[in-house]
Every structure is written in structure tokens, then in C-alpha cells.
Scaffold this motif. Structure first.
Motif, PDB file in Angstrom:
ATOM      1  N   LEU A 203     -15.174  -5.332  11.778  1.00 10.32           N
ATOM      2  CA  LEU A 203     -16.231  -5.477  12.821  1.00 10.32           C
ATOM      3  C   LEU A 203     -16.385  -4.932  14.009  1.00 10.32           C
ATOM      4  O   LEU A 203     -18.033  -5.339  14.707  1.00 10.32           O
ATOM      5  CB  LEU A 203     -15.811  -6.730  12.600  1.00 10.32           C
ATOM      6  CG  LEU A 203     -16.084  -7.967  14.101  1.00 10.32           C
ATOM      7  CD1 LEU A 203     -17.143  -8.471  13.800  1.00 10.32           C
ATOM      8  CD2 LEU A 203     -14.950  -9.459  14.034  1.00 10.32           C
TER       9      LEU A 203
ATOM     10  N   LEU B  60     -23.704 -11.573  15.475  1.00 13.19           N
ATOM     11  CA  LEU B  60     -22.799 -11.331  13.933  1.00 13.19           C
ATOM     12  C   LEU B  60     -22.035 -12.705  13.919  1.00 13.19           C
ATOM     13  O   LEU B  60     -21.329 -13.453  14.769  1.00 13.19           O
ATOM     14  CB  LEU B  60     -21.898 -10.340  14.536  1.00 13.19           C
ATOM     15  CG  LEU B  60     -23.127  -8.619  15.269  1.00 13.19           C
ATOM     16  CD1 LEU B  60     -21.180  -7.683  15.601  1.00 13.19           C
ATOM     17  CD2 LEU B  60     -23.680  -8.273  14.516  1.00 13.19           C
TER      18      LEU B  60
ATOM     19  N   HIS C 261      -8.722 -13.460  11.862  1.00 10.35           N
ATOM     20  CA  HIS C 261      -9.406 -12.499  11.029  1.00 10.35           C
ATOM     21  C   HIS C 261      -9.106 -11.305  11.144  1.00 10.35           C
ATOM     22  O   HIS C 261      -7.637 -10.425  12.559  1.00 10.35           O
ATOM     23  CB  HIS C 261     -10.586 -12.261  11.800  1.00 10.35           C
ATOM     24  CG  HIS C 261     -11.220 -10.886  11.137  1.00 10.35           C
ATOM     25  ND1 HIS C 261     -12.469 -11.567  10.131  1.00 10.35           N
ATOM     26  CD2 HIS C 261     -12.356  -9.514  11.146  1.00 10.35           C
ATOM     27  CE1 HIS C 261     -12.913  -9.792   9.522  1.00 10.35           C
ATOM     28  NE2 HIS C 261     -13.026  -9.121  10.209  1.00 10.35           N
TER      29      HIS C 261
ATOM     30  N   CYS D  49     -20.611  -9.230   7.189  1.00 10.96           N
ATOM     31  CA  CYS D  49     -20.518  -9.862   8.093  1.00 10.96           C
ATOM     32  C   CYS D  49     -22.167  -9.982   8.102  1.00 10.96           C
ATOM     33  O   CYS D  49     -22.706  -9.073   8.055  1.00 10.96           O
ATOM     34  CB  CYS D  49     -20.277  -8.831   9.435  1.00 10.96           C
ATOM     35  SG  CYS D  49     -20.550  -9.273  11.327  1.00 10.96           S
TER      36      CYS D  49
ATOM     37  N   VAL E 106     -18.974 -14.124  11.653  1.00 11.17           N
ATOM     38  CA  VAL E 106     -17.592 -13.548  11.039  1.00 11.17           C
ATOM     39  C   VAL E 106     -16.716 -14.332  10.574  1.00 11.17           C
ATOM     40  O   VAL E 106     -17.303 -16.232  11.007  1.00 11.17           O
ATOM     41  CB  VAL E 106     -17.474 -12.415  11.796  1.00 11.17           C
ATOM     42  CG1 VAL E 106     -18.409 -11.205  12.325  1.00 11.17           C
ATOM     43  CG2 VAL E 106     -16.815 -12.968  12.739  1.00 11.17           C
TER      44      VAL E 106
END
Lengths: 271, 271, 271, 271
Positions: free
Chosen positions: B55, B40, B48, B25, B42
Motif C-alpha cells: 500500500l 485508494l 491492515h 487495492c 483498502v
């Protein structure tokens, strides 16, 4: 260049068209390849005040003209209930009054004798059921032998100005997902064996189509569909359009098939 | 040209930035005007797989670094629950565990002693309540005297590639609606009198911004906002992004404020 | 023996009562301890056809008689939206038209000038927010200074025959949860500092009360509340009662506060 | 006296039973008339913490023992999604992963090769669709030729203590509505032509049964079913029981049919 759209209005500039105006609504009739497409252009369904049910009655009348006069009708709400702009069909199906089972003693007791039989189904989408919508519908058509199917679906447009502002009817069924590049097998007389009348309201513009329309063919795919994720253009009021649009279409089906009942009676009976 | 966005990442190319990579990340820290923005980046929250809560733990850690170490925290879910891409805040609020009332005998009986007090509110939006979100929050802050507010809100991005793929935290509160051109009064220390930490995930791109980005300033407003109707670009998977995103943010709040409880215990207690 | 109920009709056999019949509806007025309770007894709200809005107009009239003639009114939807029979208040609140912010230019442009100011809130329940409903309401009353509060709540009855068949109004506020043995602090002039008019529809009978009523005091608690789990008696049609009941109460509030707008206009404006 | 219940445990005191205890769960196996009923008795699903998936794995194992080892399985969610305590089946169906369409190139690209084919349907209820659930299922069975059907349904119990605390599996299908006095045609091998495994959780006690159980046969029907309106006894936590129960049953189906995927992978794939 390939602009995606489910609207006959946006596709065939050269087809045979007749246009009339009624009660502030532009009604376009397009004939081609043996099929009829009727489009009602109105103000946005999310804003529009239809206190006298003008739009409803106009829609009901056009729908009634496409449906066989007698026999069981299967109303099918296509699309994915869990995806907001795709939930038009399933929500409309919830509001269509099923009457196929109201007969004999029950019909007498409830005062609902002499109704035309209607059945209702939401066949779901391939990713959730493992079955194409046409498979589920064909199965139910084989089992229950309706005279016709009315298929309700959310549509894609090319022009954002049409979102929530157009109602389209067709006598030749539908290719679900065609307008957003995820075309499923057609739902029509060739796959179901009975006439399929389709009705719908455009709720999305495919973002790639929107981008091409603005900036031409040179738009990199990554701009409008990053990492292959499909993007859509929708009105901010999409939840309201789905709510009001599904009510309009369901009530039109109710009224077209069983005109002996009033709007109020359907509202009472169909929840 | 004025591109609308709520993301610090997309705004201030010249600000002071530090970037690090952790667990796949990218974490960017931007400082400006006395505030801190942490982003962040991602993969899409709708796709995901976060089976080891990687995370979640990263987000929890960053959030914990912004929140005062002691005292009551008011978690506020901003936005309109009835508008799908705007429902992130209210749905996250439903999943934050309120603990302010768990004390004395109740705490003993339930085995929930020694928790940090947390209260939860969804202040709604002006059009539905007749009150600005900051008015409702100020009222509750005055009544209950929290040490800080954590405000959760759906954000707008400029770049569709960021939708559902970014979590932003900030130490300086939020201007609800700024990214879609409907700016409401700020929710921050100046309006509430206590520190406001804001967290959010971008869920929409304003269609006018998208159009400008593709085709430049020359795009007629009518193209992207026909009849003044606001249009948005969203991922087709927006319902899933809202569902999973609200769970992620709520669990991060829970874990940051009460680390003595596990993810499973919060899932059990907060429904 | 202690039968739980929120209905004045079921409590005080000796109070001063006047009964009248209007439009097929029995209207009972009970006065005691300086307060007024008005009960409308009707057919079940889930079955009832009210095409001419007879019940709505009767309810509107009684409500208007209890509310101050001028000034801001705060409509509060009490209860837990996530518990079906308790969701009456929050769902009604969603359908009340907030007008406090419609003034000046906006009022002119939208043609909504001269409306009485109304604000709307759903304060939630202690278990979800960590705050008593009266705390949230007191905070907002202090901040916004309304002339009165109208509190909407699902009620408990003693007799199942009343579920979905009664509308109760009161001039003296409400004790949320009293009818199901989970009494919260009162919401009334003593806690909020302004008059509180409460309105509600009974949606549950506490199963212990139902059991006692059938079989007397000897019923072991374990029968009606196994392992301490609270059981309720509700009509099978409870979802429909909540849907239609919340619409009725919301429209009554709308019409009582802003009689210049029609039912259709409110339906259009308040979603 | 005729006590309504869908639970074999409450019906046949004289049938052949074997009871075992595993992981804190009492497992009863009842054989009669060529069918098998398996009951898992647990703490309430609304309270129960199952962090190690103990209950899930036990349920999965029992379910796997009843289902044919090979071939397409159709998972059917029975009941009415719009009636809270009856929504167990439709909500479970939403969480079962359909795999029938995942083959060839798609299977390769997604890494989902070699899965057992599963299809999913919610056939709705007669009042909403005009078709008996067995008609819809028979149609789909004829069209798609599954090796077996797994039917999920909310059940009625006689004893409130069992609500949300019991999972029942059966090898001989189900009579929807039997436990609440609204019996529909059976869904079993005799109507569908393939084996039907039924699974369910009791969510209601018919109020007439509850009343009889407390006060004997002398209870006037009017007490428990005023004006013919059906009343039910449900836990206050019914929404939570439906949410968690539907997740449990769906995950058990997923794991029993495709044990190569983990709980986390199903959570990711099935939403």
C-alpha cells in the motif's frame, strides 16, 4: 429492541425515583434491587464554568454518602488509556492522591498526618493485559484489604444529549463495556468481596443504538458497524470532556476521602 | 439534502472516472474542473497488515505523479493536534523528514548529500492560533518560496464504511473543515500562489449527515447536535487509525520526495 | 573558561543591577547594552504553592511593563515539543488564548468583545522543520504585522540550583540554544523588525558546564559528552516543572495582554 | 565513596566474567552469588540502525536463555510513566502482546492458536499508587500463578557513556531505584515466589555520582542536589532513547516468548 446504555436514568422508567434541584443541577436518586444510582445532570463539562466548585462540592457530597466512613479505599481507573473516550478512568486515577504510604516520619515531615489511607490502580483492559479488570482488582483487594473500592469508568449513553453532561454514581459496582456491547465480568461486591462504588460520565453512544433510535429496528447492521468495526458517536470536544471530567471525578474522590485538604492542596500534591 | 463529505468518491456520481485494481487495492481516478482526485480503497488501516509495503508503494507512486519533479516542497500538517480524529495532519508532519537545512558540510558528514529539500510545518487551527491555516502557510510560502505544498488533513466521509479505509489524493488543494460543516478558506494555488497537493484519510462522519442518511430529512437537528454541540461518528479504533494513518502518509511523502532513502532509513532519521 | 548560560544573572557580574524583594520573591533588574533583563527568583515551580497567584501576578506585572500597550501581539513558543526539557515554549503556546479572530458577531455572541488581539505560534526547531525559528516567525510577522512578539523558551543555567526556580524576562529577544552550545540565529528586533520580549525558565545545565564548574578546565570532553552525545543535568521533577512552568508563563501572557479576563476565565477558555 | 549504579558491569570488578563479541556487540556474562548478569554493549539506541534486527535477535536469544521454557509469563513494566527517563518500563509494557486470554474460539477465529500465555502489568510507583511495586506484583502473581516474571526497568549508570548504549539482563530480579539512591524493596523470587528475570537500559546518571566521579568526595552535596532536589544527568536525546529502547525490549519479550510470530506480526498486533 435493545438499546445499549450504562445510565440508570435511561433504563428503568418504572423504578423508584426522587428528584431534587440544587445549585442549578438536577439530582436524581434511583433505588432498585438493593442498589442506589445517583445522577447529576449538568451543562456540558467541556463548556461549564465551575469557578466556585459548586458541581464539585455537590458531587463530593453524594460520593461521600456512598463510601464507608473509615478504612483504606482503593480508587480504580477502569478503561483503556489509549482509546480517547475510554481514558476517563485511567486519567482520573492519575489525579487521585495516594496516601496509603504516607505515615510515620514521612507524614510528620510533610505535614500530612492523619490522612485517610487511599491507594490507586489502573487495572487496564483484557486486550492489553491478558487479565480481566476484576482479576487485577481482586488480586489487589486480597493483598491490601481495602474497606471499599471506588471504580471510575467512562460510560455509554443512549441519548447523545447526555454525553459530557451527566455524572452517575452507584452503590452496586459496574459491568465494564456493557453499554457498548462488550460486557466484561462485573466489578462489585460479588467479585471483589468488598463494596464497590462506581462513578462515571457518559462519553459515547454506540452507533448501532444511535441508528436504531433514529430509524428503528430496520437499520441494517452494516450501516452502523461496517465489516463488524464498532462505531461510536462522540462529541467533537471529547478530548476536552475527558480532560475536565477526569479532573472533576479525581478531585471529588480526593475531597470525599480527605476533606481536611483543600482543592488547591490536592492540585499541588497530586500533579 | 446536503450530505457533508470531503471525499470526491462520494460527491460526484457523474464525473469522469477510471478505476483500476492493483495489489488488492481499488484505485479510482476522478477528473473534474481541471483537478484530479485519486482514491485508494483498502482494508482498514487499523487492521491492515502491509508487511511488504504494498500500500505504501502504491500511495507513494500516486503522490509522486502529482508533485513537481524539482524544487523545495513544504509539507503541511493541517488540523488540531489536541482533537484525536483531527490530529492526522500534525502527527504526519512530525514524521516527515525535513531536509531543507541539510546541505554543505552537514550533508557530507551525515552522508545525506543530494537530497531534495523538504520543509515541514503544522499551521494549527484558527481557534488555537488566531490565524487561518492559509495565512500561516501563505506567510511561509512567501518567505521560503517552495515549488509546491503537500497538505495532509483528516477528512470527513458520508459513509462510515470508508473511515480508515480510504486514502484520497488531490491536485487542487483542500477546504479544511468542509466535511464537518466548519469550512475554512481554501488552501490551494489561488490562496498560496503555488500548487497544493492534498492527501488525507477519512476519520469521521458528521453525526447530522449520518442521521440524515439513516432517517431522511425529518431528523430534528437536536437529535444529532444537542444544544448545538457537534457530534461525530468515529471507529472505536480511531487512535490506532490516526497513529498508523499518519505513519503511512508521512512515509509516502518521504519516499515520494527522496526515493534514494529507504523506509528503514527514514524510520531511523525521522523518529 | 566558557560557562554556558542563558541567564543574565549568571553572566554579567558588572552590569547595572537593582534588586527588590516582593511577596517573598527576589526581583533583579539588569540593564545593559540598551536592554533590560528582569529575573524573579522563587522556590521551585514544581513544589511551590501559589494559591493566591502571588507569583503569577508579579510576573504578569513585569511582563506588562515590557510589552507595548496596544496592538496585536504574537506569542511564540520556541523549542522542541518532543524533547522534554525543551518543551516549555510549545506547551506554553498551547495555553495562551488566541483572540485575533474573535471579533464582530463572534465576539458579541461569546461575550468576548473588546479583547486585545493575540495570535499564537510554535515555530518548531530546524531539525524538525528545515526552517530556523526566526524564518518562520519573520514570515508570520510580515503576514500579520504584530506590534510585538513574546517569545517563550526553556533556558539553560550554569548553576543547577536555579533550575525551575527562576523566571527571566528580557526586552531584547533571545538566542535559542545559546546556553547549550547550539546557538541559532537571534530572534529579536533585528531579525523580526518588531520588538521581541523573551521569557523563560531554566530547565537544564549543560553537562560540560556542570563538569567544568566542579572540576575545572581539565575535564576531558569525553567525560561530559561521550562520543559527542550532548548530556544535560536536569531535576528529576523536570516533567512537572515543564507542566507547571508552561502554565505559569501562559497565564502571565494571557493576563498581561487581556487583564479584563480572570484566571478562571482563561482556564476555561484556553483549555 | 559510594557510586550509585544499577549496572553489574560497573560494580564488581572481581566477579567471574566471560566476554564474547557477536555481530558488533560485546556480550559480557557475569556470574555471582548464584545469579547471572548479561550485558549487551551497543552503539546508542537513539542513533543505532538495526535494519536486520541484529541487536533484537541477540537480545531475544539471551532473554530466552533466562526464561523458563513453559508456562504463563507476567511482563511487568516498572517505573513512573510521568517521569521521562523512568518511563522505559511502562512504555515497554504497552508494547508487549498479552496472550493469556487468547484461547478457544477466539484463538481459532484470529488464527492465534497455540501461543504461550503472556500477561502484562505496569504496577506504578509508591508515590502514585500508595503501594510498593512488589505488593502489586505479588498480588497478581498470587492471583494468576505465572511461571515467571520479566521485569523491565530504566536503570542508572555511573558512567554517562553507557546511557542508551547498554542492555542488561539478570536472572535475579531487581531493586528499583537503587541506582538513584531511592531504593525500593527487591522484586525477585524472595518477594514474589517465582523467578524474576529483569531487563533494562541505563537512562540516567545520578548527578551526585557524576559529581563525585569528576571531582572526588569533596563535592558539597548542595552542588549536585540543591535544596535536596535530585538532579540527573541524561542524554539530550532521552525521549528518543526511551521510545526506541522500550520498543526493543518489548519486541524481545514478544519474540522470546512466542517465536512463532514475526516482528511484523507483533508490530501489527501489539500496536
Amino acid at each position: 429492541m435493545n438499546f445499549r446504555t450504562d445510565l440508570a436514568l435511561e433504563k428503568n422508567e418504572t423504578s423508584k425515583r426522587t428528584v431534587r434541584e440544587k445549585d442549578g443541577c438536577k439530582v436524581t436518586r434511583i433505588e432498585e434491587d438493593g442498589g442506589v444510582y445517583i445522577t447529576l445532570e449538568v451543562g456540558s463539562i467541556s463548556d461549564h464554568i465551575d469557578p466556585d466548585d459548586t458541581l464539585l462540592e455537590l458531587f463530593t457530597e453524594e460520593l461521600a454518602s456512598l463510601v464507608p466512613k473509615e478504612g483504606l479505599v482503593l480508587a480504580a481507573g477502569l478503561g483503556n488509556r489509549a482509546v480517547t473516550p475510554d481514558a476517563l478512568g485511567p486519567l482520573a486515577a492519575e489525579r487521585v492522591l495516594a496516601t496509603r504510604h504516607i505515615k510515620g516520619e514521612i507524614a510528620k515531615v510533610t505535614g500530612l498526618e492523619g490522612l485517610r489511607p487511599v491507594s490507586v490502580v489502573s487495572p487496564g483492559v483484557l486486550g492489553c493485559t491478558g487479565m480481566e479488570a476484576f482479576e487485577v482488582l481482586r488480586a489487589i483487594v486480597n493483598e491490601t484489604q481495602p474497606a471499599a473500592v471506588i471504580a471510575v469508568d467512562a460510560l455509554a449513553a443512549r441519548n447523545p444529549a447526555r454525553l459530557g453532561c451527566t455524572v452517575q454514581l452507584s452503590s452496586v459496582g459496574i459491568s465494564p463495556g456493557a453499554g457498548v456491547g462488550n460486557s466484561r465480568p462485573r466489578i462489585d461486591a460479588s467479585t471483589l468481596g468488598v463494596p464497590v462504588i462506581s462513578i462515571g460520565i457518559p462519553t459515547v453512544v454506540d452507533a448501532s443504538t444511535f441508528a436504531q433510535d433514529l430509524a428503528g429496528d430496520g437499520v441494517p447492521e452494516e450501516k452502523a458497524a461496517p465489516r463488524g468495526a464498532q462505531m461510536m458517536v462522540t462529541p467533537r470536544e471529547i478530548d476536552l470532556i475527558i480532560d475536565r471530567g477526569s479532573r472533576l471525578l479525581a478531585m471529588g474522590i480526593n475531597r470525599a476521602l480527605n476533606p481536611s485538604l483543600s482543592v488547591e492542596e490536592f492540585a499541588q500534591l497530586a500533579g
